[in-house]
Design a protein around this motif. Structure first.
Motif, mmCIF file in Angstrom:
data_model
loop_
_atom_site.group_PDB
_atom_site.id
_atom_site.type_symbol
_atom_site.label_atom_id
_atom_site.label_comp_id
_atom_site.label_asym_id
_atom_site.label_seq_id
_atom_site.Cartn_x
_atom_site.Cartn_y
_atom_site.Cartn_z
ATOM 1 N N HIS A 1 0.394 2.007 5.143
ATOM 2 C CA HIS A 1 1.390 2.327 4.041
ATOM 3 C C HIS A 1 2.434 1.426 4.312
ATOM 4 O O HIS A 1 3.406 2.056 4.589
ATOM 5 C CB HIS A 1 1.467 3.738 3.991
ATOM 6 N N ASN B 1 0.982 -1.210 0.226
ATOM 7 C CA ASN B 1 0.026 0.064 0.026
ATOM 8 C C ASN B 1 0.930 1.117 -0.045
ATOM 9 O O ASN B 1 1.432 1.435 1.061
ATOM 10 C CB ASN B 1 -1.067 -0.032 1.252
ATOM 11 N N ILE B 2 0.899 1.962 -1.198
ATOM 12 C CA ILE B 2 1.767 3.078 -1.162
ATOM 13 C C ILE B 2 0.965 4.280 -0.732
ATOM 14 O O ILE B 2 -0.171 4.665 -1.424
ATOM 15 C CB ILE B 2 2.265 3.000 -2.744
ATOM 16 N N ALA B 3 1.582 5.002 0.010
ATOM 17 C CA ALA B 3 0.842 6.214 0.246
ATOM 18 C C ALA B 3 0.671 7.275 -0.634
ATOM 19 O O ALA B 3 1.468 7.564 -1.332
ATOM 20 C CB ALA B 3 1.719 6.756 1.532
ATOM 21 N N ASP B 4 -0.379 8.070 -0.734
ATOM 22 C CA ASP B 4 -0.375 9.262 -1.626
ATOM 23 C C ASP B 4 0.190 10.546 -1.388
ATOM 24 O O ASP B 4 0.732 10.330 -0.028
ATOM 25 C CB ASP B 4 -2.038 9.415 -2.037
ATOM 26 N N GLU B 5 0.267 11.590 -2.148
ATOM 27 C CA GLU B 5 1.132 12.814 -1.805
ATOM 28 C C GLU B 5 0.574 13.501 -0.579
ATOM 29 O O GLU B 5 1.261 13.791 0.267
ATOM 30 C CB GLU B 5 1.152 13.601 -3.037
ATOM 31 N N ASP B 6 -0.991 13.312 -0.202
ATOM 32 C CA ASP B 6 -1.550 13.939 0.733
ATOM 33 C C ASP B 6 -0.949 13.324 2.056
ATOM 34 O O ASP B 6 -0.612 13.813 3.206
ATOM 35 C CB ASP B 6 -3.063 14.035 0.516
ATOM 36 N N THR B 7 -0.880 12.101 1.830
ATOM 37 C CA THR B 7 -0.754 11.243 3.208
ATOM 38 C C THR B 7 0.829 11.500 3.676
ATOM 39 O O THR B 7 1.109 11.670 4.623
ATOM 40 C CB THR B 7 -0.851 9.706 3.017
ATOM 41 N N ILE B 8 1.486 11.363 2.601
ATOM 42 C CA ILE B 8 2.972 11.738 2.778
ATOM 43 C C ILE B 8 3.318 13.143 3.053
ATOM 44 O O ILE B 8 4.139 13.271 4.161
ATOM 45 C CB ILE B 8 4.060 11.421 1.410
#
Length: 91
Positions: A70, A34-41
């Protein structure tokens, strides 16, 4: 010696382990990575390191909600990777 903080910590750890095991009961139906999206990062980067400590339960809950989802689930049956041990010639 006051045993109450140790008992509370033990309960937090026990709850974490039980929930971790329950979440992994259906691991075959979950995504391997599960790769974190830009907002999560961006949110995770903003958290930083607090100057003042927080209650352990609060930190564990935040990690379970914002960090742990993630990741690559190495315990997943479809996760094919080789991580050599430190004594291996490949490491």
């Amino acid at each position: 010696m006051n045993q109450e903080p140790n008992q509370q910590l033990g309960e937090i750890i026990e709850q974490f382990v039980h929930s971790f095991i329950a979440e992994n009961n259906n691991i075959r139906s979950q995504k391997v990575i599960n790769i974190a999206d830009e907002d999560t990062i961006a949110h995770l980067r903003e958290i930083g390191f607090p100057k003042k400590g927080r209650p352990v339960k609060e930190v564990v809950d935040e990690m379970r909600k914002n960090v742990y989802p993630h990741q690559a689930f190495m315990q997943h049956p479809r996760f094919f990777a080789m991580v050599p041990s430190p004594v291996s010639v490949y490491s």
